[in-house]
Design a protein around this motif. Structure first.
Motif, mmCIF file in Angstrom:
data_model
loop_
_atom_site.group_PDB
_atom_site.id
_atom_site.type_symbol
_atom_site.label_atom_id
_atom_site.label_comp_id
_atom_site.label_asym_id
_atom_site.label_seq_id
_atom_site.Cartn_x
_atom_site.Cartn_y
_atom_site.Cartn_z
ATOM 1 N N ASP A 66 0.803 -1.216 0.000
ATOM 2 C CA ASP A 66 0.000 0.000 0.000
ATOM 3 C C ASP A 66 0.838 1.270 0.000
ATOM 4 O O ASP A 66 0.762 2.078 0.947
ATOM 5 N N THR A 72 7.695 5.254 1.040
ATOM 6 C CA THR A 72 6.363 5.336 0.450
ATOM 7 C C THR A 72 5.378 4.366 1.102
ATOM 8 O O THR A 72 4.173 4.582 1.057
ATOM 9 N N TYR A 73 5.917 3.312 1.719
ATOM 10 C CA TYR A 73 5.069 2.238 2.219
ATOM 11 C C TYR A 73 4.800 2.382 3.714
ATOM 12 O O TYR A 73 5.680 2.689 4.501
ATOM 13 N N ASP A 74 3.569 2.076 4.079
ATOM 14 C CA ASP A 74 3.177 2.118 5.488
ATOM 15 C C ASP A 74 3.240 0.757 6.169
ATOM 16 O O ASP A 74 3.386 0.683 7.383
ATOM 17 N N ARG A 94 1.959 5.050 -0.687
ATOM 18 C CA ARG A 94 1.156 6.278 -0.705
ATOM 19 C C ARG A 94 1.264 7.030 -2.021
ATOM 20 O O ARG A 94 0.527 7.991 -2.250
ATOM 21 N N SER A 95 2.206 6.609 -2.869
ATOM 22 C CA SER A 95 2.355 7.266 -4.158
ATOM 23 C C SER A 95 2.862 6.238 -5.161
ATOM 24 O O SER A 95 3.021 5.065 -4.851
#
Length: 124
Positions: free
Chosen positions: A99, A110-112, A101-102
């Motif tokens: 997932d 970028t990843y959570d 975010r961009s």
């Protein structure tokens, strides 16, 4: 929330093949992009590969192109990393992430959601 668990790591020899799995639980896995990263001791976490939520596009780091293949089975909530012709420089802890975010799939920040990692060691 997405919980990720990697498996399939181990000790292999140069030229061998290995297949890593990343199994997800929680939020619908089939709707998110998944990435694989690796981190060797004393080095930064590097991008390995990413696959869009529906599998229609894949992306690879330069060092693994032509040797590694990312895939996914949304019905099984699992993503895979097939590693062929492995080299000693592939030795690292391999992480899956989900997932972003961009569209900057190659950037760890970028990843959570991250798994705990699985060790891959390639002997020469």
């Amino acid at each position: 929330q997405v919980q990720l668990v990697e498996s399939g790591g181990g000790l292999v020899q140069t030229g061998d093949s290995l297949k890593l799995s990343c199994t997800a639980s929680g939020r619908t896995f089939g709707s998110v992009t998944v990435g694989w990263f690796r981190q060797a001791p004393g080095k930064e976490r590097d991008f390995v590969a990413a696959i869009l939520w529906d599998g229609r596009a894949t992306y690879y780091g330069d060092s693994v192109k032509g040797r590694f293949t990312i895939s996914r089975d949304n019905a099984q909530n699992t993503a895979y990393l097939q590693m062929n012709s492995v080299k000693p420089e592939d030795t690292a802890v391999y992480y899956c992430a989900a997932d972003p975010r961009s569209s900057a799939f190659e950037r760890p920040v970028t990843y959570d959601y991250w798994g705990q990692g699985t060790q891959v060691t390639v002997s020469s």
